[in-house]
Design an enzyme around this catalytic site. Structure first.
Site, short mmCIF file in Angstrom:
data_model
loop_
_atom_site.label_atom_id
_atom_site.label_comp_id
_atom_site.label_asym_id
_atom_site.label_seq_id
_atom_site.Cartn_x
_atom_site.Cartn_y
_atom_site.Cartn_z
N GLY A 169 0.81 -1.23 0.00
CA GLY A 169 0.00 0.00 0.00
C GLY A 169 0.84 1.26 0.00
O GLY A 169 1.73 1.46 -0.83
N GLY A 170 0.55 2.15 0.97
CA GLY A 170 1.25 3.43 1.04
C GLY A 170 2.75 3.26 1.23
O GLY A 170 3.53 4.15 0.87
N GLY A 404 18.56 7.55 -35.05
CA GLY A 404 17.97 8.42 -34.04
C GLY A 404 18.71 8.34 -32.72
O GLY A 404 18.78 9.30 -31.95
N ALA A 405 19.30 7.17 -32.47
CA ALA A 405 20.01 6.99 -31.21
C ALA A 405 21.22 7.92 -31.13
O ALA A 405 21.63 8.33 -30.05
CB ALA A 405 20.43 5.54 -31.05
C1 HXC Z 1 -2.46 -2.94 11.19
C2 HXC Z 1 -0.96 -4.58 10.65
C3 HXC Z 1 -0.99 -4.17 9.29
C4 HXC Z 1 -1.82 -3.08 8.93
C5 HXC Z 1 0.38 -5.84 9.48
N1 HXC Z 1 -0.11 -5.60 10.70
N2 HXC Z 1 -0.15 -4.98 8.58
N3 HXC Z 1 -1.69 -3.96 11.58
N4 HXC Z 1 -2.53 -2.50 9.92
N5 HXC Z 1 -1.87 -2.66 7.68
C6 HXC Z 1 0.26 -6.30 11.95
C7 HXC Z 1 -0.30 -7.70 12.03
O1 HXC Z 1 -1.58 -7.65 12.58
C8 HXC Z 1 0.69 -8.36 12.97
O2 HXC Z 1 0.42 -7.95 14.29
C9 HXC Z 1 2.00 -7.71 12.59
O3 HXC Z 1 1.66 -6.48 11.93
C10 HXC Z 1 2.82 -8.53 11.61
O4 HXC Z 1 1.99 -8.89 10.51
P1 HXC Z 1 1.95 -10.36 9.90
O5 HXC Z 1 0.85 -10.42 8.94
O6 HXC Z 1 1.98 -11.35 11.03
O7 HXC Z 1 3.37 -10.42 9.16
P2 HXC Z 1 3.75 -11.06 7.76
O8 HXC Z 1 3.19 -12.43 7.66
O9 HXC Z 1 5.21 -10.89 7.62
O10 HXC Z 1 3.02 -10.16 6.64
C11 HXC Z 1 3.32 -8.83 6.48
C12 HXC Z 1 2.32 -8.16 5.49
C13 HXC Z 1 0.88 -8.48 5.95
C14 HXC Z 1 2.58 -8.71 4.07
C15 HXC Z 1 2.65 -6.65 5.50
O11 HXC Z 1 0.77 -8.21 7.36
C16 HXC Z 1 -0.14 -7.72 5.20
O12 HXC Z 1 -0.48 -8.08 4.07
N6 HXC Z 1 -0.67 -6.64 5.82
C17 HXC Z 1 -1.72 -5.86 5.24
C18 HXC Z 1 -1.24 -5.06 4.08
C19 HXC Z 1 -2.28 -4.09 3.56
O13 HXC Z 1 -3.15 -4.50 2.80
N7 HXC Z 1 -2.23 -2.81 4.01
C20 HXC Z 1 -3.16 -1.80 3.68
C21 HXC Z 1 -2.68 -1.17 2.38
S1 HXC Z 1 -3.71 0.15 1.86
P3 HXC Z 1 0.86 -8.80 15.56
O14 HXC Z 1 0.15 -8.16 16.69
O15 HXC Z 1 0.45 -10.20 15.30
O16 HXC Z 1 2.34 -8.66 15.68
C22 HXC Z 1 -2.76 1.50 1.97
C23 HXC Z 1 -3.41 2.73 1.44
C24 HXC Z 1 -2.44 3.82 1.10
O17 HXC Z 1 -1.68 1.50 2.44
C25 HXC Z 1 -2.77 4.53 -0.17
C26 HXC Z 1 -2.06 4.01 -1.38
C27 HXC Z 1 -2.23 4.85 -2.60
#
Ligand code: HXC
Length: 508
Positions: A169-170, A404-405
Protein backbone atom coordinates in the site's frame (compact mmCIF):
# COMPACT_ATOMS: atom_id res chain seq x y z
CA UNK A 1 15.28 14.92 41.07
CA UNK A 2 16.80 11.47 40.60
CA UNK A 3 13.28 10.07 40.39
CA UNK A 4 12.40 12.40 37.57
CA UNK A 5 15.55 11.48 35.66
CA UNK A 6 14.90 7.78 36.25
CA UNK A 7 11.35 8.15 34.98
CA UNK A 8 12.62 9.69 31.76
CA UNK A 9 15.05 6.80 31.33
CA UNK A 10 12.25 4.29 31.96
CA UNK A 11 10.01 5.94 29.38
CA UNK A 12 12.87 5.97 26.89
CA UNK A 13 13.65 2.31 27.57
CA UNK A 14 10.00 1.40 26.98
CA UNK A 15 9.98 3.28 23.68
CA UNK A 16 13.25 1.65 22.58
CA UNK A 17 11.70 -1.77 23.12
CA UNK A 18 9.06 -1.10 20.43
CA UNK A 19 6.74 -4.09 20.04
CA UNK A 20 8.60 -6.09 22.72
CA UNK A 21 11.27 -8.78 23.06
CA UNK A 22 9.20 -11.50 21.37
CA UNK A 23 8.65 -9.50 18.21
CA UNK A 24 12.27 -8.27 18.15
CA UNK A 25 13.36 -11.88 18.29
CA UNK A 26 11.01 -12.75 15.45
CA UNK A 27 12.48 -9.86 13.45
CA UNK A 28 16.02 -11.17 14.00
CA UNK A 29 14.94 -14.72 13.17
CA UNK A 30 13.78 -13.50 9.78
CA UNK A 31 17.28 -12.12 9.17
CA UNK A 32 16.16 -8.52 9.67
CA UNK A 33 17.55 -5.86 12.00
CA UNK A 34 15.27 -3.67 14.10
CA UNK A 35 14.43 -0.08 13.15
CA UNK A 36 16.94 1.27 15.68
CA UNK A 37 19.73 -1.16 14.79
CA UNK A 38 19.38 -0.04 11.19
CA UNK A 39 19.73 3.62 12.14
CA UNK A 40 22.89 2.85 14.12
CA UNK A 41 24.45 1.29 11.02
CA UNK A 42 23.32 3.98 8.60
CA UNK A 43 24.44 7.05 10.53
CA UNK A 44 27.80 8.18 11.89
CA UNK A 45 28.33 6.74 15.35
CA UNK A 46 26.51 8.73 18.02
CA UNK A 47 25.08 11.27 15.57
CA UNK A 48 21.40 10.25 15.74
CA UNK A 49 19.01 12.72 17.36
CA UNK A 50 15.53 11.30 17.76
CA UNK A 51 12.24 13.22 17.56
CA UNK A 52 8.84 12.20 18.90
CA UNK A 53 9.89 9.13 20.82
CA UNK A 54 6.83 9.46 23.08
CA UNK A 55 4.17 9.96 20.41
CA UNK A 56 1.25 7.51 20.69
CA UNK A 57 -1.72 6.89 18.44
CA UNK A 58 -5.13 8.33 19.33
CA UNK A 59 -7.28 5.55 17.95
CA UNK A 60 -9.95 3.90 20.08
CA UNK A 61 -11.44 1.52 17.52
CA UNK A 62 -11.05 -2.26 17.80
CA UNK A 63 -9.63 -2.05 21.34
CA UNK A 64 -6.72 0.08 20.20
CA UNK A 65 -6.88 2.31 23.31
CA UNK A 66 -5.48 -0.70 25.19
CA UNK A 67 -2.54 -1.07 22.82
CA UNK A 68 -0.37 2.01 22.86
CA UNK A 69 3.34 1.76 22.14
CA UNK A 70 5.43 4.94 22.45
CA UNK A 71 6.86 5.94 19.09
CA UNK A 72 3.88 4.37 17.30
CA UNK A 73 5.80 2.20 14.84
CA UNK A 74 8.31 4.62 13.36
CA UNK A 75 11.62 6.00 14.63
CA UNK A 76 12.35 9.47 13.26
CA UNK A 77 15.09 12.07 13.52
CA UNK A 78 18.30 13.27 11.95
CA UNK A 79 22.00 12.50 12.02
CA UNK A 80 25.06 12.59 9.81
CA UNK A 81 26.66 10.38 7.18
CA UNK A 82 30.36 11.10 6.90
CA UNK A 83 29.62 14.43 8.54
CA UNK A 84 26.76 15.50 6.22
CA UNK A 85 23.25 15.97 7.60
CA UNK A 86 20.46 13.59 6.62
CA UNK A 87 16.91 13.23 7.97
CA UNK A 88 15.41 9.82 8.30
CA UNK A 89 12.52 7.68 9.39
CA UNK A 90 12.77 3.98 10.09
CA UNK A 91 9.62 1.88 10.25
CA UNK A 92 9.35 -0.47 13.20
CA UNK A 93 7.76 -3.73 12.04
CA UNK A 94 7.46 -4.90 15.64
CA UNK A 95 4.79 -2.25 16.28
CA UNK A 96 1.56 -3.05 14.41
CA UNK A 97 3.67 -4.28 11.48
CA UNK A 98 5.09 -0.76 11.02
CA UNK A 99 1.66 0.29 9.75
CA UNK A 100 0.87 3.98 9.42
CA UNK A 101 -1.58 5.69 11.79
CA UNK A 102 -2.53 9.37 11.85
CA UNK A 103 0.16 10.16 14.45
CA UNK A 104 2.75 7.93 12.77
CA UNK A 105 2.13 9.97 9.60
CA UNK A 106 2.59 13.22 11.55
CA UNK A 107 6.02 12.04 12.68
CA UNK A 108 7.10 11.39 9.08
CA UNK A 109 5.62 14.69 7.94
CA UNK A 110 7.63 16.53 10.60
CA UNK A 111 10.85 14.98 9.28
CA UNK A 112 9.92 15.81 5.69
CA UNK A 113 9.15 19.44 6.60
CA UNK A 114 12.34 19.85 8.60
CA UNK A 115 14.43 18.31 5.82
CA UNK A 116 12.89 20.74 3.34
CA UNK A 117 13.66 23.72 5.61
CA UNK A 118 17.24 22.53 6.15
CA UNK A 119 17.54 21.42 2.50
CA UNK A 120 19.01 18.02 3.41
CA UNK A 121 18.22 14.52 2.07
CA UNK A 122 15.52 12.28 3.54
CA UNK A 123 16.10 8.54 3.84
CA UNK A 124 13.14 6.25 4.57
CA UNK A 125 13.77 2.71 5.86
CA UNK A 126 10.61 0.73 5.08
CA UNK A 127 9.44 -2.46 6.73
CA UNK A 128 5.71 -1.91 6.94
CA UNK A 129 2.27 -3.09 5.98
CA UNK A 130 0.75 0.20 4.74
CA UNK A 131 -2.20 2.04 6.23
CA UNK A 132 -3.10 0.92 9.78
CA UNK A 133 -6.26 -0.96 9.15
CA UNK A 134 -7.83 -0.03 12.52
CA UNK A 135 -7.55 3.68 11.70
CA UNK A 136 -9.27 3.70 8.31
CA UNK A 137 -9.48 7.05 6.61
CA UNK A 138 -7.33 8.79 9.25
CA UNK A 139 -4.43 6.65 8.04
CA UNK A 140 -5.28 7.23 4.38
CA UNK A 141 -5.32 10.98 5.04
CA UNK A 142 -1.93 10.67 6.72
CA UNK A 143 -0.50 8.95 3.65
CA UNK A 144 -1.92 11.65 1.40
CA UNK A 145 0.01 14.26 3.39
CA UNK A 146 3.22 12.22 3.10
CA UNK A 147 2.73 11.72 -0.67
CA UNK A 148 2.13 15.43 -1.24
CA UNK A 149 5.39 16.27 0.55
CA UNK A 150 7.27 13.61 -1.46
CA UNK A 151 6.19 15.43 -4.59
CA UNK A 152 6.95 18.94 -3.34
CA UNK A 153 10.42 17.83 -2.23
CA UNK A 154 11.11 16.08 -5.56
CA UNK A 155 13.99 17.80 -7.33
CA UNK A 156 14.74 19.95 -4.24
CA UNK A 157 16.26 17.42 -1.82
CA UNK A 158 17.29 13.82 -2.59
CA UNK A 159 14.79 11.26 -1.26
CA UNK A 160 15.92 7.64 -0.88
CA UNK A 161 13.73 4.67 0.03
CA UNK A 162 15.19 1.46 1.37
CA UNK A 163 12.83 -1.51 1.43
CA UNK A 164 13.81 -3.85 4.25
CA UNK A 165 10.75 -6.00 4.86
CA UNK A 166 7.32 -6.80 3.43
CA UNK A 167 5.86 -3.49 2.19
CA UNK A 168 2.38 -2.84 0.89
CA UNK A 169 0.00 0.00 0.00
CA UNK A 170 1.25 3.43 1.04
CA UNK A 171 4.60 1.91 1.98
CA UNK A 172 5.28 1.27 -1.68
CA UNK A 173 3.54 4.33 -3.14
CA UNK A 174 5.56 6.80 -1.10
CA UNK A 175 8.85 5.12 -2.15
CA UNK A 176 7.65 5.18 -5.75
CA UNK A 177 7.68 8.97 -5.64
CA UNK A 178 11.20 9.22 -4.25
CA UNK A 179 14.42 9.32 -6.27
CA UNK A 180 15.82 5.86 -5.56
CA UNK A 181 14.50 2.58 -4.19
CA UNK A 182 16.81 -0.15 -2.89
CA UNK A 183 15.77 -3.55 -1.56
CA UNK A 184 17.22 -6.36 0.55
CA UNK A 185 17.21 -9.74 -1.19
CA UNK A 186 14.97 -12.49 0.24
CA UNK A 187 13.57 -10.40 3.13
CA UNK A 188 11.93 -7.47 1.38
CA UNK A 189 8.88 -7.31 -0.87
CA UNK A 190 6.94 -4.53 -2.56
CA UNK A 191 3.37 -4.88 -3.75
CA UNK A 192 0.28 -2.74 -3.89
CA UNK A 193 -1.66 -5.73 -2.55
CA UNK A 194 -0.16 -8.89 -1.07
CA UNK A 195 -0.48 -12.53 -2.25
CA UNK A 196 -3.65 -13.13 -0.16
CA UNK A 197 -5.56 -10.29 -1.80
CA UNK A 198 -4.26 -11.32 -5.22
CA UNK A 199 -5.66 -14.81 -4.68
CA UNK A 200 -9.04 -13.48 -3.57
CA UNK A 201 -9.43 -11.04 -6.44
CA UNK A 202 -7.81 -12.82 -9.40
CA UNK A 203 -7.51 -16.42 -8.20
CA UNK A 204 -3.80 -16.20 -9.00
CA UNK A 205 -1.53 -18.04 -6.57
CA UNK A 206 1.85 -16.38 -6.15
CA UNK A 207 4.50 -16.19 -3.47
CA UNK A 208 5.63 -12.86 -2.04
CA UNK A 209 8.94 -13.26 -3.88
CA UNK A 210 7.23 -13.92 -7.22
CA UNK A 211 4.87 -11.00 -6.72
CA UNK A 212 7.26 -8.36 -5.46
CA UNK A 213 10.66 -9.66 -4.36
CA UNK A 214 13.93 -7.90 -5.12
CA UNK A 215 14.50 -10.33 -8.01
CA UNK A 216 11.34 -9.02 -9.70
CA UNK A 217 11.71 -5.31 -9.02
CA UNK A 218 15.39 -5.06 -9.96
CA UNK A 219 15.12 -7.05 -13.20
CA UNK A 220 11.55 -7.13 -14.55
CA UNK A 221 9.59 -4.11 -13.35
CA UNK A 222 12.50 -1.75 -12.83
CA UNK A 223 10.74 -0.35 -9.75
CA UNK A 224 13.86 -0.81 -7.58
CA UNK A 225 17.29 0.57 -8.43
CA UNK A 226 19.33 -2.10 -6.71
CA UNK A 227 19.36 -4.85 -4.10
CA UNK A 228 21.76 -6.19 -1.51
CA UNK A 229 22.25 -9.47 0.34
CA UNK A 230 21.33 -8.26 3.82
CA UNK A 231 20.49 -5.23 5.96
CA UNK A 232 24.11 -4.49 6.89
CA UNK A 233 25.42 -4.50 3.31
CA UNK A 234 22.45 -2.44 2.16
CA UNK A 235 22.89 0.29 4.77
CA UNK A 236 26.64 0.54 4.20
CA UNK A 237 25.94 1.00 0.48
CA UNK A 238 23.43 3.76 1.27
CA UNK A 239 26.22 5.60 3.13
CA UNK A 240 28.32 5.28 0.00
CA UNK A 241 25.49 6.59 -2.18
CA UNK A 242 24.91 9.63 0.05
CA UNK A 243 28.60 10.54 -0.37
CA UNK A 244 27.92 11.00 -4.10
CA UNK A 245 24.77 13.09 -3.78
CA UNK A 246 24.36 16.84 -3.31
CA UNK A 247 22.35 17.82 -0.22
CA UNK A 248 19.92 19.80 -2.35
CA UNK A 249 19.36 21.31 -5.78
CA UNK A 250 21.35 24.47 -5.03
CA UNK A 251 24.51 23.42 -3.18
CA UNK A 252 26.31 21.77 -6.08
CA UNK A 253 27.94 18.35 -5.95
CA UNK A 254 30.02 17.26 -2.96
CA UNK A 255 33.77 17.13 -3.46
CA UNK A 256 36.02 14.62 -1.73
CA UNK A 257 39.82 14.55 -1.63
CA UNK A 258 41.38 12.19 -4.18
CA UNK A 259 44.85 10.86 -4.90
CA UNK A 260 43.91 10.09 -8.52
CA UNK A 261 45.44 12.65 -10.91
CA UNK A 262 42.85 14.23 -13.21
CA UNK A 263 45.31 14.00 -16.12
CA UNK A 264 46.01 10.29 -15.60
CA UNK A 265 46.22 8.52 -18.96
CA UNK A 266 45.30 4.89 -19.51
CA UNK A 267 47.03 3.26 -22.47
CA UNK A 268 44.87 0.12 -22.22
CA UNK A 269 41.89 2.13 -23.50
CA UNK A 270 43.55 2.37 -26.92
CA UNK A 271 42.73 -1.31 -27.46
CA UNK A 272 39.36 -1.46 -25.67
CA UNK A 273 37.30 -1.37 -28.87
CA UNK A 274 37.83 -4.63 -30.84
CA UNK A 275 38.88 -4.46 -34.50
CA UNK A 276 35.74 -6.32 -35.52
CA UNK A 277 32.91 -3.78 -35.15
CA UNK A 278 30.44 -6.54 -34.30
CA UNK A 279 32.43 -7.81 -31.33
CA UNK A 280 31.28 -6.65 -27.93
CA UNK A 281 33.39 -5.14 -25.17
CA UNK A 282 32.53 -4.06 -21.65
CA UNK A 283 31.73 -0.35 -21.42
CA UNK A 284 32.02 -0.59 -17.62
CA UNK A 285 35.75 -1.07 -18.13
CA UNK A 286 35.86 2.41 -19.65
CA UNK A 287 33.82 3.92 -16.82
CA UNK A 288 35.97 2.27 -14.14
CA UNK A 289 39.16 3.46 -15.83
CA UNK A 290 37.90 7.03 -16.17
CA UNK A 291 36.46 7.69 -12.68
CA UNK A 292 38.52 8.60 -9.62
CA UNK A 293 40.02 5.51 -8.01
CA UNK A 294 37.72 3.19 -9.96
CA UNK A 295 34.86 4.06 -7.60
CA UNK A 296 31.52 3.76 -9.41
CA UNK A 297 28.06 3.48 -7.79
CA UNK A 298 25.82 1.83 -10.35
CA UNK A 299 22.09 2.56 -10.43
CA UNK A 300 19.82 -0.11 -11.91
CA UNK A 301 22.60 -2.71 -12.35
CA UNK A 302 20.26 -5.62 -13.10
CA UNK A 303 17.57 -3.82 -15.14
CA UNK A 304 17.95 -2.93 -18.85
CA UNK A 305 21.59 -3.94 -18.78
CA UNK A 306 22.02 -2.61 -22.32
CA UNK A 307 22.51 0.80 -20.74
CA UNK A 308 24.67 1.57 -17.72
CA UNK A 309 23.88 4.45 -15.35
CA UNK A 310 25.54 5.52 -12.13
CA UNK A 311 27.68 7.93 -10.19
CA UNK A 312 31.44 8.34 -10.19
CA UNK A 313 33.79 11.22 -9.49
CA UNK A 314 36.22 13.16 -11.61
CA UNK A 315 38.74 15.38 -9.81
CA UNK A 316 36.85 14.62 -6.58
CA UNK A 317 33.44 15.87 -7.78
CA UNK A 318 30.37 13.76 -8.55
CA UNK A 319 29.51 13.03 -12.18
CA UNK A 320 26.58 11.02 -13.55
CA UNK A 321 27.54 8.44 -16.19
CA UNK A 322 25.25 7.09 -18.90
CA UNK A 323 26.73 4.51 -21.26
CA UNK A 324 25.42 2.09 -23.87
CA UNK A 325 26.60 -1.43 -23.04
CA UNK A 326 27.74 -3.36 -26.17
CA UNK A 327 27.85 -6.57 -24.08
CA UNK A 328 24.03 -6.69 -23.84
CA UNK A 329 21.83 -6.59 -26.97
CA UNK A 330 24.75 -4.80 -28.67
CA UNK A 331 23.90 -1.72 -26.59
CA UNK A 332 20.64 -1.10 -28.45
CA UNK A 333 18.12 1.38 -27.05
CA UNK A 334 14.81 -0.26 -26.14
CA UNK A 335 11.92 0.93 -23.99
CA UNK A 336 13.40 -0.21 -20.68
CA UNK A 337 16.85 1.23 -21.39
CA UNK A 338 15.30 4.54 -22.45
CA UNK A 339 13.15 4.76 -19.30
CA UNK A 340 16.03 3.84 -17.04
CA UNK A 341 18.43 6.36 -18.55
CA UNK A 342 15.81 9.12 -18.81
CA UNK A 343 15.04 8.95 -15.11
CA UNK A 344 18.73 9.00 -14.24
CA UNK A 345 19.43 11.97 -16.53
CA UNK A 346 16.54 13.91 -14.98
CA UNK A 347 17.82 13.20 -11.47
CA UNK A 348 21.27 14.49 -12.40
CA UNK A 349 19.88 17.58 -14.08
CA UNK A 350 17.56 18.38 -11.16
CA UNK A 351 20.46 18.26 -8.70
CA UNK A 352 23.15 19.95 -10.79
CA UNK A 353 25.21 16.81 -11.41
CA UNK A 354 27.19 17.00 -14.71
CA UNK A 355 26.59 14.09 -17.07
CA UNK A 356 29.18 12.17 -19.07
CA UNK A 357 27.72 9.99 -21.82
CA UNK A 358 29.60 7.15 -23.53
CA UNK A 359 27.99 6.21 -26.82
CA UNK A 360 28.13 2.90 -28.65
CA UNK A 361 24.62 2.35 -29.93
CA UNK A 362 23.41 0.57 -33.08
CA UNK A 363 19.99 2.29 -32.91
CA UNK A 364 16.56 1.65 -31.44
CA UNK A 365 15.39 -1.97 -31.15
CA UNK A 366 12.99 -2.78 -34.03
CA UNK A 367 9.93 -5.04 -33.81
CA UNK A 368 6.35 -5.37 -32.73
CA UNK A 369 7.15 -6.17 -29.09
CA UNK A 370 8.87 -2.82 -28.73
CA UNK A 371 6.40 -0.84 -30.83
CA UNK A 372 3.37 -2.28 -29.00
CA UNK A 373 5.10 -1.53 -25.73
CA UNK A 374 5.31 2.15 -26.61
CA UNK A 375 8.95 2.46 -27.73
CA UNK A 376 8.12 5.77 -29.40
CA UNK A 377 7.03 7.33 -26.11
CA UNK A 378 9.72 5.64 -24.00
CA UNK A 379 12.51 6.57 -26.41
CA UNK A 380 11.14 10.11 -26.42
CA UNK A 381 11.59 10.24 -22.65
CA UNK A 382 15.35 9.95 -23.00
CA UNK A 383 15.45 12.43 -25.87
CA UNK A 384 13.32 14.82 -23.79
CA UNK A 385 15.45 14.32 -20.69
CA UNK A 386 18.73 15.15 -22.44
CA UNK A 387 17.19 18.04 -24.37
CA UNK A 388 16.02 19.77 -21.22
CA UNK A 389 19.33 19.44 -19.35
CA UNK A 390 21.06 22.58 -18.22
CA UNK A 391 23.92 20.76 -16.44
CA UNK A 392 27.25 20.26 -18.25
CA UNK A 393 27.00 17.47 -20.82
CA UNK A 394 30.17 15.81 -22.10
CA UNK A 395 29.75 13.05 -24.68
CA UNK A 396 32.30 10.55 -26.00
CA UNK A 397 31.37 8.31 -28.93
CA UNK A 398 33.54 5.21 -28.71
CA UNK A 399 32.11 3.28 -31.65
CA UNK A 400 28.62 3.22 -33.16
CA UNK A 401 26.28 6.19 -33.08
CA UNK A 402 23.60 5.20 -35.55
CA UNK A 403 20.30 6.77 -36.52
CA UNK A 404 17.97 8.42 -34.04
CA UNK A 405 20.01 6.99 -31.21
CA UNK A 406 22.90 9.27 -32.31
CA UNK A 407 20.67 12.28 -31.77
CA UNK A 408 19.28 11.01 -28.48
CA UNK A 409 22.55 10.16 -26.74
CA UNK A 410 23.50 13.71 -25.73
CA UNK A 411 24.45 14.78 -29.25
CA UNK A 412 25.51 18.37 -29.95
CA UNK A 413 22.08 19.01 -31.43
CA UNK A 414 20.16 18.33 -28.22
CA UNK A 415 22.53 20.20 -25.94
CA UNK A 416 25.86 18.36 -25.66
CA UNK A 417 28.47 20.93 -24.58
CA UNK A 418 31.55 19.00 -25.60
CA UNK A 419 31.19 16.09 -27.96
CA UNK A 420 34.22 13.93 -28.52
CA UNK A 421 34.74 10.82 -30.62
CA UNK A 422 37.36 8.13 -30.51
CA UNK A 423 39.03 7.38 -33.87
CA UNK A 424 37.02 4.12 -33.88
CA UNK A 425 33.69 6.03 -33.94
CA UNK A 426 31.16 5.34 -36.68
CA UNK A 427 28.54 8.07 -36.95
CA UNK A 428 25.91 7.33 -39.59
CA UNK A 429 22.24 6.76 -40.24
CA UNK A 430 22.83 3.02 -40.10
CA UNK A 431 25.45 0.28 -40.55
CA UNK A 432 26.97 -0.31 -44.02
CA UNK A 433 25.03 -3.47 -44.91
CA UNK A 434 21.59 -2.06 -44.22
CA UNK A 435 22.42 1.25 -45.87
CA UNK A 436 23.76 -0.21 -49.10
CA UNK A 437 20.90 -2.71 -49.42
CA UNK A 438 18.46 0.18 -49.35
CA UNK A 439 20.19 2.75 -51.53
CA UNK A 440 21.56 0.23 -54.09
CA UNK A 441 18.62 -2.18 -54.13
CA UNK A 442 18.89 -4.66 -57.02
CA UNK A 443 22.65 -4.23 -57.50
CA UNK A 444 24.90 -7.18 -58.37
CA UNK A 445 26.87 -8.73 -55.52
CA UNK A 446 30.03 -7.09 -56.89
CA UNK A 447 28.36 -3.69 -57.02
CA UNK A 448 26.99 -4.13 -53.50
CA UNK A 449 30.44 -5.12 -52.19
CA UNK A 450 32.05 -2.08 -53.83
CA UNK A 451 29.39 0.28 -52.53
CA UNK A 452 29.63 -1.21 -49.04
CA UNK A 453 33.37 -0.57 -49.00
CA UNK A 454 32.81 2.99 -50.19
CA UNK A 455 30.11 3.58 -47.55
CA UNK A 456 32.32 2.19 -44.79
CA UNK A 457 35.29 4.31 -45.82
CA UNK A 458 33.30 7.51 -46.06
CA UNK A 459 30.61 7.28 -43.42
CA UNK A 460 31.74 4.82 -40.77
CA UNK A 461 34.19 7.24 -39.23
CA UNK A 462 34.00 10.24 -36.93
CA UNK A 463 35.21 12.64 -39.59
CA UNK A 464 32.00 13.41 -41.48
CA UNK A 465 30.53 14.64 -38.18
CA UNK A 466 33.81 16.34 -37.19
CA UNK A 467 33.91 18.19 -40.53
CA UNK A 468 30.58 19.75 -39.60
CA UNK A 469 31.59 20.60 -36.03
CA UNK A 470 29.08 18.13 -34.58
CA UNK A 471 32.12 16.49 -32.95
CA UNK A 472 34.41 19.00 -31.26
CA UNK A 473 37.48 16.79 -31.46
CA UNK A 474 38.57 13.26 -32.26
CA UNK A 475 40.50 12.18 -29.17
CA UNK A 476 42.91 9.44 -28.22
CA UNK A 477 41.14 6.84 -26.07
CA UNK A 478 44.00 6.88 -23.54
CA UNK A 479 43.42 10.60 -22.90
CA UNK A 480 39.67 10.24 -22.19
CA UNK A 481 39.85 10.95 -18.44
CA UNK A 482 42.07 13.98 -18.93
CA UNK A 483 39.85 15.41 -21.68
CA UNK A 484 36.67 14.87 -19.65
CA UNK A 485 38.24 16.39 -16.54
CA UNK A 486 39.29 19.49 -18.50
CA UNK A 487 35.89 19.76 -20.15
CA UNK A 488 34.09 19.58 -16.80
CA UNK A 489 36.44 22.15 -15.26
CA UNK A 490 35.80 24.48 -18.20
CA UNK A 491 32.03 23.98 -17.86
CA UNK A 492 32.00 24.40 -14.06
CA UNK A 493 29.98 27.62 -14.17
CA UNK A 494 27.78 26.73 -17.12
CA UNK A 495 24.56 28.72 -16.98
CA UNK A 496 21.61 28.18 -19.28
CA UNK A 497 18.15 29.71 -18.92
CA UNK A 498 15.10 27.81 -20.11
CA UNK A 499 11.98 29.77 -21.18
CA UNK A 500 9.48 30.47 -18.39
CA UNK A 501 6.66 27.93 -18.16
CA UNK A 502 4.64 26.23 -15.47
CA UNK A 503 6.27 22.88 -16.22
CA UNK A 504 7.13 20.84 -19.28
CA UNK A 505 4.95 18.05 -20.58
CA UNK A 506 7.32 15.08 -20.46
CA UNK A 507 6.02 12.16 -22.60
CA UNK A 508 4.92 9.91 -19.72
C1 HXC B 1 -2.46 -2.94 11.19
C2 HXC B 1 -0.96 -4.58 10.65
C3 HXC B 1 -0.99 -4.17 9.29
C4 HXC B 1 -1.82 -3.08 8.93
C5 HXC B 1 0.38 -5.84 9.48
N1 HXC B 1 -0.11 -5.60 10.70
N2 HXC B 1 -0.15 -4.98 8.58
N3 HXC B 1 -1.69 -3.96 11.58
N4 HXC B 1 -2.53 -2.50 9.92
N5 HXC B 1 -1.87 -2.66 7.68
C6 HXC B 1 0.26 -6.30 11.95
C7 HXC B 1 -0.30 -7.70 12.03
O1 HXC B 1 -1.58 -7.65 12.58
C8 HXC B 1 0.69 -8.36 12.97
O2 HXC B 1 0.42 -7.95 14.29
C9 HXC B 1 2.00 -7.71 12.59
O3 HXC B 1 1.66 -6.48 11.93
C10 HXC B 1 2.82 -8.53 11.61
O4 HXC B 1 1.99 -8.89 10.51
P1 HXC B 1 1.95 -10.36 9.90
O5 HXC B 1 0.85 -10.42 8.94
O6 HXC B 1 1.98 -11.35 11.03
O7 HXC B 1 3.37 -10.42 9.16
P2 HXC B 1 3.75 -11.06 7.76
O8 HXC B 1 3.19 -12.43 7.66
O9 HXC B 1 5.21 -10.89 7.62
O10 HXC B 1 3.02 -10.16 6.64
C11 HXC B 1 3.32 -8.83 6.48
C12 HXC B 1 2.32 -8.16 5.49
C13 HXC B 1 0.88 -8.48 5.95
C14 HXC B 1 2.58 -8.71 4.07
C15 HXC B 1 2.65 -6.65 5.50
O11 HXC B 1 0.77 -8.21 7.36
C16 HXC B 1 -0.14 -7.72 5.20
O12 HXC B 1 -0.48 -8.08 4.07
N6 HXC B 1 -0.67 -6.64 5.82
C17 HXC B 1 -1.72 -5.86 5.24
C18 HXC B 1 -1.24 -5.06 4.08
C19 HXC B 1 -2.28 -4.09 3.56
O13 HXC B 1 -3.15 -4.50 2.80
N7 HXC B 1 -2.23 -2.81 4.01
C20 HXC B 1 -3.16 -1.80 3.68
C21 HXC B 1 -2.68 -1.17 2.38
S1 HXC B 1 -3.71 0.15 1.86
P3 HXC B 1 0.86 -8.80 15.56
O14 HXC B 1 0.15 -8.16 16.69
O15 HXC B 1 0.45 -10.20 15.30
O16 HXC B 1 2.34 -8.66 15.68
C22 HXC B 1 -2.76 1.50 1.97
C23 HXC B 1 -3.41 2.73 1.44
C24 HXC B 1 -2.44 3.82 1.10
O17 HXC B 1 -1.68 1.50 2.44
C25 HXC B 1 -2.77 4.53 -0.17
C26 HXC B 1 -2.06 4.01 -1.38
C27 HXC B 1 -2.23 4.85 -2.60
Amino acid sequence: MKDILDKLEQRRAKARLGGGERRIEAQHKRGKLTARERIELLLDKGSFEEFDMFVEHRSSEFGMEEQKIPGDGVVTGWGTINGRTVYLFSKDFTVFGGSLSETHAQKIIKVQDMAMKARAPVIGLFDAGGARIQEGVAALGGYGEVFKRNVIASGVIPQISVIMGPCAGGDVYSPAMTDFIFMVRDTSYMFVTGPDVVKTVTNEVVTSEELGGASIHTTKSGVADGSYDNDVECLLQMRRLIDFLPSNNETGVPTWPTQDAADRIDESLDTLVPENPNKPYDIKELILKVVDEGDFFEIGTAFAKNIVTGFGRIAGSTVGFVANQPMVLAGVLDSDASRKAARFVRFCDAFGIPIVTFVDVPGFLPGTAQEYGGLIKHGAKLLFAYSQCTVPLVTVITRKAFGGAYDVMASKHVGGDLNYAWPTAQIAVMGAKGAVEIIFRGGTPEQIAAQTKQYEDRFLSPFVAAERGYIDDVIMPHSTRRRIARALAMLHDKHVEMPRRKHDNLPL
